[in-house]
Structure formats: structure tokens, C-alpha cells
Design a protein around this motif. Structure first.
Motif, PDB file in Angstrom:
ATOM      1  N   GLY A 206      29.981  44.554  48.780  1.00  0.00           N
ATOM      2  CA  GLY A 206      28.586  44.705  48.360  1.00  0.00           C
ATOM      3  C   GLY A 206      28.362  44.689  46.862  1.00  0.00           C
ATOM      4  N   ASP A 207      29.375  45.026  46.089  1.00  0.00           N
ATOM      5  CA  ASP A 207      29.170  45.120  44.647  1.00  0.00           C
ATOM      6  C   ASP A 207      30.506  44.912  43.925  1.00  0.00           C
ATOM      7  N   CYS A 208      30.441  44.389  42.728  1.00  0.00           N
ATOM      8  CA  CYS A 208      31.650  44.266  41.905  1.00  0.00           C
ATOM      9  C   CYS A 208      31.217  44.005  40.471  1.00  0.00           C
ATOM     10  N   ALA A 209      31.853  44.690  39.525  1.00  0.00           N
ATOM     11  CA  ALA A 209      31.538  44.470  38.110  1.00  0.00           C
ATOM     12  C   ALA A 209      32.700  43.753  37.440  1.00  0.00           C
ATOM     13  N   GLN A 210      32.367  43.012  36.406  1.00  0.00           N
ATOM     14  CA  GLN A 210      33.401  42.326  35.609  1.00  0.00           C
ATOM     15  C   GLN A 210      33.513  43.072  34.286  1.00  0.00           C
ATOM     16  N   TYR A 211      34.685  43.618  34.019  1.00  0.00           N
ATOM     17  CA  TYR A 211      34.891  44.386  32.787  1.00  0.00           C
ATOM     18  C   TYR A 211      35.059  43.435  31.601  1.00  0.00           C
ATOM     19  N   VAL A 212      34.277  43.692  30.561  1.00  0.00           N
ATOM     20  CA  VAL A 212      34.417  42.887  29.341  1.00  0.00           C
ATOM     21  C   VAL A 212      34.738  43.847  28.201  1.00  0.00           C
ATOM     22  N   PRO A 213      35.981  43.825  27.705  1.00  0.00           N
ATOM     23  CA  PRO A 213      36.314  44.765  26.634  1.00  0.00           C
ATOM     24  C   PRO A 213      35.514  44.453  25.376  1.00  0.00           C
ATOM     25  N   ASP A 214      34.996  45.504  24.739  1.00  0.00           N
ATOM     26  CA  ASP A 214      34.248  45.323  23.503  1.00  0.00           C
ATOM     27  C   ASP A 214      35.218  45.528  22.343  1.00  0.00           C
ATOM     28  N   LEU A 215      35.681  44.415  21.794  1.00  0.00           N
ATOM     29  CA  LEU A 215      36.747  44.489  20.794  1.00  0.00           C
ATOM     30  C   LEU A 215      36.296  45.131  19.493  1.00  0.00           C
ATOM     31  N   HIS A 216      34.986  45.231  19.294  1.00  0.00           N
ATOM     32  CA  HIS A 216      34.523  45.703  17.989  1.00  0.00           C
ATOM     33  C   HIS A 216      34.138  47.175  17.969  1.00  0.00           C
ATOM     34  N   SER A 217      34.026  47.783  19.148  1.00  0.00           N
ATOM     35  CA  SER A 217      33.509  49.152  19.163  1.00  0.00           C
ATOM     36  C   SER A 217      34.605  50.203  19.013  1.00  0.00           C
ATOM     37  N   GLY A 218      35.866  49.792  19.057  1.00  0.00           N
ATOM     38  CA  GLY A 218      36.950  50.765  18.983  1.00  0.00           C
ATOM     39  C   GLY A 218      37.164  51.460  20.324  1.00  0.00           C
ATOM     40  N   GLU A 219      36.533  50.937  21.386  1.00  0.00           N
ATOM     41  CA  GLU A 219      36.677  51.492  22.731  1.00  0.00           C
ATOM     42  C   GLU A 219      38.134  51.388  23.183  1.00  0.00           C
ATOM     43  N   LYS A 220      38.613  52.433  23.887  1.00  0.00           N
ATOM     44  CA  LYS A 220      39.975  52.363  24.414  1.00  0.00           C
ATOM     45  C   LYS A 220      39.987  51.317  25.539  1.00  0.00           C
ATOM     46  N   VAL A 221      40.837  50.353  25.427  1.00  0.00           N
ATOM     47  CA  VAL A 221      40.816  49.240  26.367  1.00  0.00           C
ATOM     48  C   VAL A 221      41.401  49.671  27.706  1.00  0.00           C
ATOM     49  N   LYS A 222      40.735  49.272  28.790  1.00  0.00           N
ATOM     50  CA  LYS A 222      41.167  49.703  30.118  1.00  0.00           C
ATOM     51  C   LYS A 222      42.440  49.013  30.562  1.00  0.00           C
ATOM     52  N   SER A 223      42.638  47.785  30.169  1.00  0.00           N
ATOM     53  CA  SER A 223      43.777  47.009  30.643  1.00  0.00           C
ATOM     54  C   SER A 223      44.368  46.302  29.421  1.00  0.00           C
ATOM     55  N   PRO A 224      45.245  46.995  28.688  1.00  0.00           N
ATOM     56  CA  PRO A 224      45.625  46.539  27.357  1.00  0.00           C
ATOM     57  C   PRO A 224      46.126  45.102  27.280  1.00  0.00           C
ATOM     58  N   GLY A 225      46.860  44.648  28.301  1.00  0.00           N
ATOM     59  CA  GLY A 225      47.429  43.311  28.240  1.00  0.00           C
ATOM     60  C   GLY A 225      46.380  42.221  28.109  1.00  0.00           C
ATOM     61  N   LEU A 226      45.122  42.559  28.378  1.00  0.00           N
ATOM     62  CA  LEU A 226      44.070  41.548  28.353  1.00  0.00           C
ATOM     63  C   LEU A 226      43.786  41.011  26.962  1.00  0.00           C
ATOM     64  N   LEU A 227      44.158  41.780  25.957  1.00  0.00           N
ATOM     65  CA  LEU A 227      43.690  41.456  24.616  1.00  0.00           C
ATOM     66  C   LEU A 227      44.508  40.430  23.851  1.00  0.00           C
ATOM     67  N   TYR A 228      45.793  40.380  24.150  1.00  0.00           N
ATOM     68  CA  TYR A 228      46.668  39.650  23.255  1.00  0.00           C
ATOM     69  C   TYR A 228      46.560  38.150  23.389  1.00  0.00           C
ATOM     70  N   LYS A 229      46.985  37.481  22.292  1.00  0.00           N
ATOM     71  CA  LYS A 229      47.312  36.063  22.414  1.00  0.00           C
ATOM     72  C   LYS A 229      48.437  35.996  23.438  1.00  0.00           C
ATOM     73  N   HIS A 230      48.432  35.029  24.293  1.00  0.00           N
ATOM     74  CA  HIS A 230      49.241  35.110  25.498  1.00  0.00           C
ATOM     75  C   HIS A 230      49.461  33.710  26.018  1.00  0.00           C
ATOM     76  N   TYR A 231      50.355  33.548  26.910  1.00  0.00           N
ATOM     77  CA  TYR A 231      50.472  32.308  27.681  1.00  0.00           C
ATOM     78  C   TYR A 231      50.654  31.066  26.799  1.00  0.00           C
ATOM     79  N   SER A 232      51.181  31.260  25.579  1.00  0.00           N
ATOM     80  CA  SER A 232      51.067  30.176  24.599  1.00  0.00           C
ATOM     81  C   SER A 232      52.255  29.226  24.567  1.00  0.00           C
ATOM     82  N   PRO A 233      51.965  27.928  24.549  1.00  0.00           N
ATOM     83  CA  PRO A 233      53.046  26.959  24.353  1.00  0.00           C
ATOM     84  C   PRO A 233      53.537  27.012  22.909  1.00  0.00           C
ATOM     85  N   ARG A 234      54.810  26.647  22.714  1.00  0.00           N
ATOM     86  CA  ARG A 234      55.393  26.717  21.368  1.00  0.00           C
ATOM     87  C   ARG A 234      55.143  25.414  20.616  1.00  0.00           C
ATOM     88  N   CYS A 235      53.891  25.132  20.417  1.00  0.00           N
ATOM     89  CA  CYS A 235      53.497  23.973  19.618  1.00  0.00           C
ATOM     90  C   CYS A 235      52.126  24.287  19.030  1.00  0.00           C
TER      91      CYS A 235
END
Ligand code: AMP
Ligand code: MG
Length: 338
Positions: A206-235
Motif C-alpha cells: 500500500g505504501d513505500c517511500a524512497q529515501y533520498v539522503p540530503d548531502l548538505h544538511s549534515g544528516e546522519k546517513v541511513k545507509s552509508p554505502g550509498l554515498l560513495y563513488k562506486h562501481y567505477s571502471p579503471r579508466c
């Protein structure tokens, strides 16, 4: 250390079990990406996973269990809507985040008061989880920030000589990591988008929210791994929006004139604008694009100096997860680890 790659069989499962109960870690298939698995109850095995991946120690791990594992062994709070989600989507690419009961190693959740649990549908993963019959923490089996692995060969590329065994369960069908959904509150909240979308979850409960971390407010991030540069090819990478074809073509010409080998990552419908360049074709449907993304990012680093990625036109549903990965893979600015 020699790294063996074995197909999933009674013999390789017995060997995997021995390694796990000796405190070691192994590569294991799932339907999303390959994982680096270790005993969730064993502090030193969990620490070893962080160490071997080079993973920042504020990025929590997901505990994986088989379909008949008694969840009451590791969680106690279980809202009725979470049960509905399990019935609708599990086993499958949906991770649920429950309040923690402190039963697994404290290193799993990196100090958060929650525990993420997933029941993968991959047959080989199920066979392995049944064999060990304990929760296995299994972050994606890539060196931290590198592209996630969708084949045993990808795991070997990153961990040859560092882990004793990779269970080969073929190519991952899903291709991007599980949807991570918090079930600690009144309604489910998607923390990381994936193949099970917010709309699919809302349809069931019936309901579902999408969490959007607010990078500028200093809010403690709920799922820290979401923030980083990630998944990157070495080029070198550059990312263009679907509407920026002209800019992308100009950039390709400029990079080529500098003597760099350019490859284009784009959906099938966008490739005609880039005649003459090597095309890494994401395909057409959203599930096809999810399944191909990581292996094409790994191809890119082997084949070109500059990867020019063009965002697909579709931006909703599963594409939320695909775009989330693609953007992180191609951002040039990293957010530093703590
Ligand atoms: P990986 O296994 O590499 O896909 O990473 C697992 C991801 O799951 C982490 O980066 C977090 O974003 C998320 N995660 C794991 N445990 C938790 C938790 N307790 N609370 C919120 N997010 C979590
Ligand atoms: Mg990962």
C-alpha cells in the motif's frame, strides 16, 4: 594463496563449508552480483571481508540466509508488512533492514542499530547457504569502489591470490545489487534502488517511500554505502544525459584528437549517433540494461582509455537503480570516506 574456481557441486560446497567454519571467506554467486561470503557470527571473518575488499568500516554488510532459515534466530521485530514483502518477493533481490538484536558480529552493521537480511534466489547461493546453515555476510565481491562482479571471472580479477575459493554459479541474471528496504518504521523505505522497485513494494503493502539522503544538511546517513563513488571502471569516464548527444559527440572527437581510445556505453537506441566509435551496448529493456551494466563497465577498462556513458532515456522503475549505479560509476568527484 591459490584461488580455485569450482562449479557448485557437493564437493565444492563441502570445501566452501570447511573454509567458512575455519573463519575464511569465499566468492559466491547470487542472482544480483557475486558476493564475498563469510560467517556473520565470526568477528574475525567479518573483519577479514572489510580488509580484503578495502571497504570503509562504516559501510555495513548484508546477512544472507537460505529460504528455510528461522529469521527469529537473528531478528525479533518484524512488522506485518515485512512478512507480506517476504511472501511477495523472497527469495529474490530484496534486502530488508530490521532493528538489530545483536546476535551477529557487531562488525556486520558498523555500529548501526539495524541488520540487513537477504534471501537470494540463485540456486547455487541457496545450496551454499543450506550447506552452512548460518547467516553469511556477502558484500559484492569487488575491491572497494571497483565495478561489482557478475561472473566468477570478475571475482578472480579482483581477488586472485587473496581468497581460496570461488563458487562458480554462472553469469548473474539480475546484474545490479539488491533493493535495500528499511522495515523498521511504519512504512517501508527504499534505501538503495534495485530490481524490486518502490512501485512494486507499494503495490503489495500500500505504501513505500524512497529515501533520498540530503548531502548538505549534515544528516546522519541511513545507509552509508550509498554515498560513495562506486562501481567505477579503471579508466577515464564522462557521463552525458540522454539529451546531450551533441555535447557527447563533441567530447568524443576532442578525446580522440588527443590520441585516446574512446568507447561509448549507451542504450541500443542511442548508438547511431556514435558511428565509428566502439559501442558497449546496454540493450533495450530495463532488465537487460541492469544485467549488462557491470560487465560492460569491466569491458570498458580493458578496451578503452575514455568511457563516454550516455544515460538511457527511461528514468523510472528499474532504471532508477541502473542510473544510480551508472552515475556513481562515472562521477569524477569522490566523496571522501570518513
Ligand atoms: P554491498 O553488499 O556491497 O552491496 O553493500 C551492502 C549495502 O547494503 C551497503 O552499502 C548499505 O548501503 C546497505 N546496508 C547494509 N546493512 C545496512 C543497514 N543495517 N542499514 C542500512 N543499509 C544497510
Ligand atoms: Mg558493493
Amino acid at each position: 594463496m591459490q584461488t580455485k574456481i569450482f562449479p557448485v557441486s557437493p564437493e565444492s560446497l563441502a570445501e566452501a563449508k570447511k573454509i567458512i567454519f575455519d573463519g575464511g571467506v569465499i566468492g559466491m554467486p547470487t542472482e544480483t552480483v557475486y558476493g564475498l561470503g563469510g560467517n556473520a557470527f565470526d568477528d574475525s571473518a567479518v573483519k577479514r571481508i572489510f580488509e580484503v575488499k578495502g571497504r570503509p568500516n562504516d559501510n555495513p554488510l548484508i546477512a544472507h540466509v537460505h529460504t528455510d532459515y528461522d529469521l527469529a534466530k537473528i531478528i525479533d521485530y518484524d512488522p506485518p508488512y515485512a512478512k507480506k514483502l517476504r511472501e511477495a518477493f523472497l527469495p529474490g533481490p530484496l534486502t530488508l533492514v530490521y532493528p538489530s538484536t545483536g546476535k551477529v558480529s557487531p562488525y556486520v552493521s558498523c555500529g548501526l542499530n539495524t541488520l540487513a537480511v537477504r534471501v537470494p534466489s540463485h540456486k547455487g547461493a541457496q545450496a551454499f547457504l543450506r550447506e552452512v546453515d548460518i547467516p553469511i555476510v556477502a558484500p559484492s565481491a569487488n575491491i572497494s569502489k571497483h565495478v561489482s562482479p557478475t561472473s566468477a571471472a570478475h571475482v578472480y580479477e579482483d581477488f586472485e591470490g587473496k581468497i581460496p575459493l570461488i563458487l562458480d554459479g554462472g553469469e548473474c541474471e539480475g546484474g545490479i545489487e539488491s533493493t535495500v528496504c528499511d522495515v523498521t518504521g511504519d512504512i517501508p523505505v527504499v534505501l538503495r534502488p534495485g530490481l524490486i522497485t518502490c512501485e512494486m513494494i507499494a503495490q503489495v503493502v500500500g505504501d513505500c517511500a524512497q529515501y533520498v539522503p540530503d548531502l548538505h544538511s549534515g544528516e546522519k546517513v541511513k545507509s552509508p554505502g550509498l554515498l560513495y563513488k562506486h562501481y567505477s571502471p579503471r579508466c577515464q569516464t564522462a557521463l552525458f544525459a540522454a539529451a546531450e548527444t551533441a555535447e557527447a559527440v563533441a567530447y568524443c572527437a576532442e578525446q580522440s584528437s588527443l590520441g585516446k581510445k574512446v568507447a561509448i556505453l549507451c542504450e541500443d537506441g542511442a548508438k547511431s549517433a556514435f558511428a565509428g566509435y566502439e559501442i558497449l551496448n546496454l540493450g533495450s529493456s530495463e532488465n537487460e540494461m541492469a544485467a549488462r551494466l557491470y560487465s560492460l563497465l569491466r569491458e570498458a577498462e580493458k578496451r578503452c582509455d575514455v568511457l563516454v556513458a550516455i544515460e538511457p532515456k527511461k528514468t523510472d522503475g528499474v532504471m532508477i537503480g541502473v542510473l544510480n549505479r551508472l552515475r556513481k560509476a562515472c562521477v569524477s568527484v569522490d566523496i571522501p570516506h570518513k
